[in-house]
Scaffold this motif. Structure first.
Motif, PDB file in Angstrom:
ATOM      1  N   LEU A 274      20.096  30.895  50.965  1.00 36.73           N
ATOM      2  CA  LEU A 274      21.265  31.597  51.499  1.00 36.73           C
ATOM      3  C   LEU A 274      22.274  30.615  52.098  1.00 36.73           C
ATOM      4  N   LEU A 275      21.792  29.602  52.814  1.00 33.09           N
ATOM      5  CA  LEU A 275      22.682  28.585  53.383  1.00 33.09           C
ATOM      6  C   LEU A 275      23.383  27.796  52.280  1.00 33.09           C
TER       7      LEU A 275
ATOM      8  N   ALA B 102      21.303  19.982  47.310  1.00 36.32           N
ATOM      9  CA  ALA B 102      22.156  19.839  48.501  1.00 36.32           C
ATOM     10  C   ALA B 102      23.131  18.665  48.355  1.00 36.32           C
ATOM     11  N   LYS B 103      22.702  17.608  47.654  1.00 41.56           N
ATOM     12  CA  LYS B 103      23.538  16.414  47.519  1.00 41.56           C
ATOM     13  C   LYS B 103      24.780  16.649  46.663  1.00 41.56           C
TER      14      LYS B 103
ATOM     15  N   ASP C  54      29.515  20.716  54.434  1.00 43.43           N
ATOM     16  CA  ASP C  54      28.650  20.140  55.463  1.00 43.43           C
ATOM     17  C   ASP C  54      27.262  20.791  55.353  1.00 43.43           C
ATOM     18  N   ILE C  55      26.257  19.998  55.045  1.00 40.05           N
ATOM     19  CA  ILE C  55      24.903  20.537  54.852  1.00 40.05           C
ATOM     20  C   ILE C  55      23.983  20.156  56.015  1.00 40.05           C
ATOM     21  N   THR C  56      24.559  19.826  57.163  1.00 41.90           N
ATOM     22  CA  THR C  56      23.746  19.413  58.313  1.00 41.90           C
ATOM     23  C   THR C  56      22.780  20.526  58.731  1.00 41.90           C
ATOM     24  N   VAL C  57      23.292  21.761  58.815  1.00 42.27           N
ATOM     25  CA  VAL C  57      22.455  22.895  59.233  1.00 42.27           C
ATOM     26  C   VAL C  57      21.327  23.101  58.235  1.00 42.27           C
TER      27      VAL C  57
ATOM     28  N   LEU D 157      13.979  20.600  57.513  1.00 44.01           N
ATOM     29  CA  LEU D 157      13.059  19.704  58.215  1.00 44.01           C
ATOM     30  C   LEU D 157      12.228  20.460  59.246  1.00 44.01           C
ATOM     31  N   VAL D 158      12.896  21.361  59.984  1.00 43.13           N
ATOM     32  CA  VAL D 158      12.194  22.137  61.015  1.00 43.13           C
ATOM     33  C   VAL D 158      11.132  23.037  60.383  1.00 43.13           C
TER      34      VAL D 158
END
Length: 296
Positions: free
Chosen positions: A147-148, A171-172, A177-180, A186-187
């Protein structure tokens, strides 16, 4: 794009890929068939094994057919929605697989440390409820990832140097901005794998404490034998998973084609070997599989 740099060897690479995939399907469907047909195997341990077989079938099927289409027919295209769907299934099934391994560790703990209450605590209905909880947890944790990414704009270069929609590779190619997204990924990896490995370690520490209290060496051996198959499957599942994830995130010095092959083997080798390990190590299942194999 498949495996960049190894295009000339695609036919040769496809041989082990397709062989592993066929063996995986045959082994896991055999487990499902035998447990389904044999009333004596309708027990918590074998129901959990069926859940594991289903996750193995889904995992390998999410990756291998697309890879073989690239190797055999040069079919490299995939829609954005198809890509995000593949990502979701891969991660959701992997998270569910991990949760099932935790449940199996709990099953072994009860069988060894509390055998008199085992049948009353772990009923088939309770196993089904635990399986449903594993599925719900996996969906809730993994669903935000596609979804992100679906809200991100993608650049003109829509090339993924991989055989499947590997999340970091997808993602690349995003221009946003893919910080979130990175933090969430990772979390979730730390929570799912970290929590699951902690619970498994806790179960086995309690099992070892109970086994060491037994005076009989024969009883020692019998108790440990019941855990051997589960330990083998855990090592087979977590070791390549951790290696694949760490090399993708931090292995800049490792050649890309090595990373891609290792990532694919994670989705091929464990699903192929898991049913073999359980069939070899579990006498009751081995006998039933042998009976149906002889009939065929």
């Amino acid at each position: 794009m498949g495996i960049p740099g190894l295009e000339a060897a695609y036919i040769w690479i496809s041989i082990p890929f397709s062989t592993f995939y066929i063996i995986s399907l045959l082994g896991n469907f055999m487990v499902l068939f035998v447990v389904g047909k044999e009333q004596t195997l309708h027990k918590p341990m074998y129901l959990l094994l069926c859940m594991l077989a289903l996750t193995d079938i889904t995992t390998s099927t999410s990756v291998t057919p697309k890879a073989l289409c690239i190797f055999w027919f040069n079919f490299k295209g995939i829609t954005v929605h198809g890509c995000l769907t593949q990502m979701f299934f891969l991660h959701a099934v992997s998270a569910m697989h991990s949760a099932i391994l935790v449940t199996m560790a709990f099953d072994r703990y009860l069988a060894i440390c509390n055998p008199l209450r085992y049948a009353t605590i772990l009923t088939n209905i309770r196993i089904a409820k635990l399986g449903l909880m594993c599925l719900i947890r996996a969906v809730l944790f993994v669903l935000p990832m596609p979804l992100l990414l679906s809200r991100q704009p993608f650049c003109a270069n829509h090339i993924i140097p991989h055989t499947y929609c590997e999340p970091i590779a997808v993602a690349k190619i995003s221009c946003g901005d893919i910080t979130v997204y990175r933090i969430h990924g990772l979390v979730i990896a730390l929570i799912v794998i970290g929590l699951d490995l902690t619970l498994i370690a806790l179960s086995y520490s309690l099992i070892m404490r109970a086994v060491l209290r037994i005076s009989s060496k024969k009883a020692h051996q019998k108790a440990l034998n019941t855990c051997t198959a589960h330990i083998c499957v855990m090592l087979l599942s977590y070791t390549p998973f951790l290696f694949s994830n760490l090399t993708h995130r931090f292995g800049q010095g490792i050649a890309p084609h090595i990373q891609i092959i290792m990532a694919n083997l994670y989705f091929l080798i464990p699903p192929m070997l898991n049913p073999i390990i359980y069939a070899v190590k579990t006498k009751e299942l081995r006998d039933k599989v042998g009976k149906y194999t002889c009939r065929m």
